[in-house]
Design a protein around this motif. Sequence first.
Motif, PDB file in Angstrom:
ATOM      1  N   LEU A   1      57.870 122.440  41.546  1.00 47.03           N
ATOM      2  CA  LEU A   1      57.596 121.873  42.865  1.00 47.03           C
ATOM      3  C   LEU A   1      57.711 120.357  42.791  1.00 47.03           C
ATOM      4  O   LEU A   1      57.056 119.723  41.965  1.00 47.03           O
ATOM      5  CB  LEU A   1      56.178 122.244  43.310  1.00 47.03           C
ATOM      6  CG  LEU A   1      55.801 123.720  43.285  1.00 47.03           C
ATOM      7  CD1 LEU A   1      54.350 123.892  43.721  1.00 47.03           C
ATOM      8  CD2 LEU A   1      56.727 124.540  44.181  1.00 47.03           C
ATOM      9  N   ALA A   2      58.555 119.773  43.627  1.00 47.42           N
ATOM     10  CA  ALA A   2      58.720 118.315  43.668  1.00 47.42           C
ATOM     11  C   ALA A   2      58.364 117.815  45.065  1.00 47.42           C
ATOM     12  O   ALA A   2      59.150 117.947  46.005  1.00 47.42           O
ATOM     13  CB  ALA A   2      60.150 117.928  43.302  1.00 47.42           C
ATOM     14  N   ASP A   3      57.156 117.258  45.192  1.00 45.23           N
ATOM     15  CA  ASP A   3      56.668 116.733  46.469  1.00 45.23           C
ATOM     16  C   ASP A   3      55.623 115.680  46.156  1.00 45.23           C
ATOM     17  O   ASP A   3      54.818 115.854  45.243  1.00 45.23           O
ATOM     18  CB  ASP A   3      56.061 117.861  47.318  1.00 45.23           C
ATOM     19  CG  ASP A   3      55.831 117.436  48.755  1.00 45.23           C
ATOM     20  OD1 ASP A   3      54.968 116.560  48.984  1.00 45.23           O
ATOM     21  OD2 ASP A   3      56.497 117.978  49.656  1.00 45.23           O
TER      22      ASP A   3
ATOM     23  N   ALA B   1      50.013 116.059  46.894  1.00 43.46           N
ATOM     24  CA  ALA B   1      49.368 117.100  46.094  1.00 43.46           C
ATOM     25  C   ALA B   1      48.926 118.281  46.956  1.00 43.46           C
ATOM     26  O   ALA B   1      48.993 119.438  46.520  1.00 43.46           O
ATOM     27  CB  ALA B   1      48.167 116.515  45.350  1.00 43.46           C
ATOM     28  N   VAL B   2      48.472 117.995  48.187  1.00 40.59           N
ATOM     29  CA  VAL B   2      48.026 119.060  49.075  1.00 40.59           C
ATOM     30  C   VAL B   2      49.182 119.990  49.427  1.00 40.59           C
ATOM     31  O   VAL B   2      49.026 121.216  49.481  1.00 40.59           O
ATOM     32  CB  VAL B   2      47.400 118.469  50.361  1.00 40.59           C
ATOM     33  CG1 VAL B   2      47.086 119.574  51.354  1.00 40.59           C
ATOM     34  CG2 VAL B   2      46.143 117.691  50.029  1.00 40.59           C
ATOM     35  N   VAL B   3      50.355 119.400  49.671  1.00 43.92           N
ATOM     36  CA  VAL B   3      51.536 120.205  49.987  1.00 43.92           C
ATOM     37  C   VAL B   3      51.910 121.069  48.785  1.00 43.92           C
ATOM     38  O   VAL B   3      52.211 122.263  48.923  1.00 43.92           O
ATOM     39  CB  VAL B   3      52.724 119.306  50.388  1.00 43.92           C
ATOM     40  CG1 VAL B   3      53.997 120.138  50.542  1.00 43.92           C
ATOM     41  CG2 VAL B   3      52.426 118.574  51.682  1.00 43.92           C
ATOM     42  N   ARG B   4      51.904 120.469  47.605  1.00 41.72           N
ATOM     43  CA  ARG B   4      52.230 121.246  46.398  1.00 41.72           C
ATOM     44  C   ARG B   4      51.261 122.404  46.215  1.00 41.72           C
ATOM     45  O   ARG B   4      51.663 123.513  45.851  1.00 41.72           O
ATOM     46  CB  ARG B   4      52.222 120.348  45.158  1.00 41.72           C
ATOM     47  CG  ARG B   4      53.278 119.257  45.159  1.00 41.72           C
ATOM     48  CD  ARG B   4      53.515 118.705  43.754  1.00 41.72           C
ATOM     49  NE  ARG B   4      52.304 118.228  43.121  1.00 41.72           N
ATOM     50  CZ  ARG B   4      51.838 116.986  43.222  1.00 41.72           C
ATOM     51  NH1 ARG B   4      52.483 116.088  43.973  1.00 41.72           N
ATOM     52  NH2 ARG B   4      50.737 116.614  42.586  1.00 41.72           N
ATOM     53  N   ALA B   5      49.986 122.154  46.490  1.00 41.89           N
ATOM     54  CA  ALA B   5      48.985 123.216  46.359  1.00 41.89           C
ATOM     55  C   ALA B   5      49.259 124.347  47.343  1.00 41.89           C
ATOM     56  O   ALA B   5      49.134 125.532  47.010  1.00 41.89           O
ATOM     57  CB  ALA B   5      47.586 122.637  46.587  1.00 41.89           C
TER      58      ALA B   5
ATOM     59  N   GLU C   1      54.992 120.677  38.270  1.00 40.15           N
ATOM     60  CA  GLU C   1      54.896 119.945  39.523  1.00 40.15           C
ATOM     61  C   GLU C   1      55.246 118.482  39.280  1.00 40.15           C
ATOM     62  O   GLU C   1      54.853 117.905  38.263  1.00 40.15           O
ATOM     63  CB  GLU C   1      53.477 120.036  40.105  1.00 40.15           C
ATOM     64  CG  GLU C   1      53.030 121.455  40.411  1.00 40.15           C
ATOM     65  CD  GLU C   1      51.628 121.491  40.997  1.00 40.15           C
ATOM     66  OE1 GLU C   1      51.246 120.501  41.678  1.00 40.15           O
ATOM     67  OE2 GLU C   1      50.917 122.491  40.779  1.00 40.15           O
ATOM     68  N   ALA C   2      55.989 117.877  40.219  1.00 38.35           N
ATOM     69  CA  ALA C   2      56.373 116.470  40.118  1.00 38.35           C
ATOM     70  C   ALA C   2      56.122 115.793  41.460  1.00 38.35           C
ATOM     71  O   ALA C   2      56.229 116.426  42.510  1.00 38.35           O
ATOM     72  CB  ALA C   2      57.836 116.340  39.722  1.00 38.35           C
ATOM     73  N   SER C   3      55.794 114.501  41.410  1.00 32.30           N
ATOM     74  CA  SER C   3      55.477 113.769  42.641  1.00 32.30           C
ATOM     75  C   SER C   3      56.605 112.853  43.097  1.00 32.30           C
ATOM     76  O   SER C   3      56.484 112.179  44.108  1.00 32.30           O
ATOM     77  CB  SER C   3      54.200 112.941  42.445  1.00 32.30           C
ATOM     78  OG  SER C   3      54.369 112.011  41.393  1.00 32.30           O
ATOM     79  N   ASN C   4      57.709 112.805  42.337  1.00 34.48           N
ATOM     80  CA  ASN C   4      58.876 112.029  42.765  1.00 34.48           C
ATOM     81  C   ASN C   4      60.130 112.589  42.121  1.00 34.48           C
ATOM     82  O   ASN C   4      60.066 113.392  41.182  1.00 34.48           O
ATOM     83  CB  ASN C   4      58.709 110.539  42.426  1.00 34.48           C
ATOM     84  CG  ASN C   4      58.556 110.292  40.939  1.00 34.48           C
ATOM     85  OD1 ASN C   4      59.498 110.485  40.171  1.00 34.48           O
ATOM     86  ND2 ASN C   4      57.373 109.858  40.517  1.00 34.48           N
ATOM     87  N   GLY C   5      61.279 112.172  42.636  1.00 29.67           N
ATOM     88  CA  GLY C   5      62.542 112.722  42.159  1.00 29.67           C
ATOM     89  C   GLY C   5      62.820 112.431  40.701  1.00 29.67           C
ATOM     90  O   GLY C   5      63.374 113.265  39.978  1.00 29.67           O
ATOM     91  N   ARG C   6      62.424 111.256  40.238  1.00 27.77           N
ATOM     92  CA  ARG C   6      62.697 110.886  38.845  1.00 27.77           C
ATOM     93  C   ARG C   6      61.920 111.778  37.881  1.00 27.77           C
ATOM     94  O   ARG C   6      62.463 112.272  36.887  1.00 27.77           O
ATOM     95  CB  ARG C   6      62.336 109.413  38.627  1.00 27.77           C
ATOM     96  CG  ARG C   6      63.000 108.789  37.418  1.00 27.77           C
ATOM     97  CD  ARG C   6      62.757 107.288  37.375  1.00 27.77           C
ATOM     98  NE  ARG C   6      63.171 106.633  38.609  1.00 27.77           N
ATOM     99  CZ  ARG C   6      64.430 106.351  38.905  1.00 27.77           C
ATOM    100  NH1 ARG C   6      65.399 106.686  38.067  1.00 27.77           N
ATOM    101  NH2 ARG C   6      64.732 105.752  40.039  1.00 27.77           N
ATOM    102  N   ASP C   7      60.628 111.985  38.187  1.00 30.75           N
ATOM    103  CA  ASP C   7      59.820 112.864  37.340  1.00 30.75           C
ATOM    104  C   ASP C   7      60.327 114.301  37.416  1.00 30.75           C
ATOM    105  O   ASP C   7      60.281 115.040  36.420  1.00 30.75           O
ATOM    106  CB  ASP C   7      58.350 112.817  37.773  1.00 30.75           C
ATOM    107  CG  ASP C   7      57.683 111.500  37.395  1.00 30.75           C
ATOM    108  OD1 ASP C   7      58.282 110.733  36.618  1.00 30.75           O
ATOM    109  OD2 ASP C   7      56.567 111.243  37.888  1.00 30.75           O
ATOM    110  N   ALA C   8      60.801 114.693  38.596  1.00 32.93           N
ATOM    111  CA  ALA C   8      61.335 116.049  38.755  1.00 32.93           C
ATOM    112  C   ALA C   8      62.536 116.274  37.849  1.00 32.93           C
ATOM    113  O   ALA C   8      62.649 117.314  37.194  1.00 32.93           O
ATOM    114  CB  ALA C   8      61.721 116.290  40.221  1.00 32.93           C
TER     115      ALA C   8
END
Length: 219
Positions: A10-12, A15-19, A36-43
Motif C-alpha cells: 500500500l502506497a499512500d 495512515a488512516v487511508v492505508r488502514a 506500507e509506504a507513505s511516498n513514491g520513493r519509499d514505495a
Amino acid sequence: MIEDVIRVILADDHAVVRAGLKAVLGVAKDIQVVGEASNGRDALAMIERLDPDVVLMDLTMPEMDGVAATKELIARKARTRVLVLTMHAEDEYLVPLLEAGASGYLVKSAADRELVDAVRAVAHGDTYVQPSAARALARGLKRKEAHADERERFERLTDRERDVLRLVAAGFSAPEIGEKLFISPKTVDTYKQRIGEKLGLTHRSEYVQFALKLGLLTQ
C-alpha cells in the motif's frame, strides 16, 4: 497461508487511508498486505525489496507522486503491477496514468466495494478500469487522435522554434523572449515568421490555442 496468495504493498501518504485499505483487503483470504509506504520513493524501495504482485499507488504523495513512481517502476521492468488509487475521476488524470504503465485505476470512494476485485484482476494480468473511467479513457484517446495533426506539425519545428512558440503563447514579448533565449528581438521575430509559415499561426491567441491543445503551457 493458502497457495497463490496475492502479495500487496500500500502506497499512500495517509495512515488512516492505508488502514482502511488494509481492512478492506483483510477479508480476502487470497490477498496479503506485505508492506506500507507513505511516498513514491519509499514505495519503489519497498517494491524492489519485497517484490509484491500488486502495489496500490496513491496519485498525490510527497517526494514522488504516483505517476512518477509508476513510470519509474515500468522503466525498471519490474513485474509488480500498479493499481492507482485516487480521489480524482477527471479525464485528464486517467489517460496519462494508464499510459505510464498502470494496470488499473480505482477512485477511492469505490474502494470498499471494488478494491478486492480490482486487486485480483490486476494481479492476474487484466486491466481494471471502472465503467465511468472507461468512458473517460475513450474520450481522452479521441482527443489525442484529434490533436495528432497538431502534434505532427509541432514536431517539424526546430527546438528553438518550439521554445519561441511556448514563450509567445505564455504571453512574453519579443524583447522578453530574446532575453530569456539570449537572442535579439529581431531574431525572435524571424523565428515567429518561420513558425507562422510552418503552422499558420499569426496572432498570439492562435499560439495560445495551439499550445493548449498540446499541453505545452504545462511543460
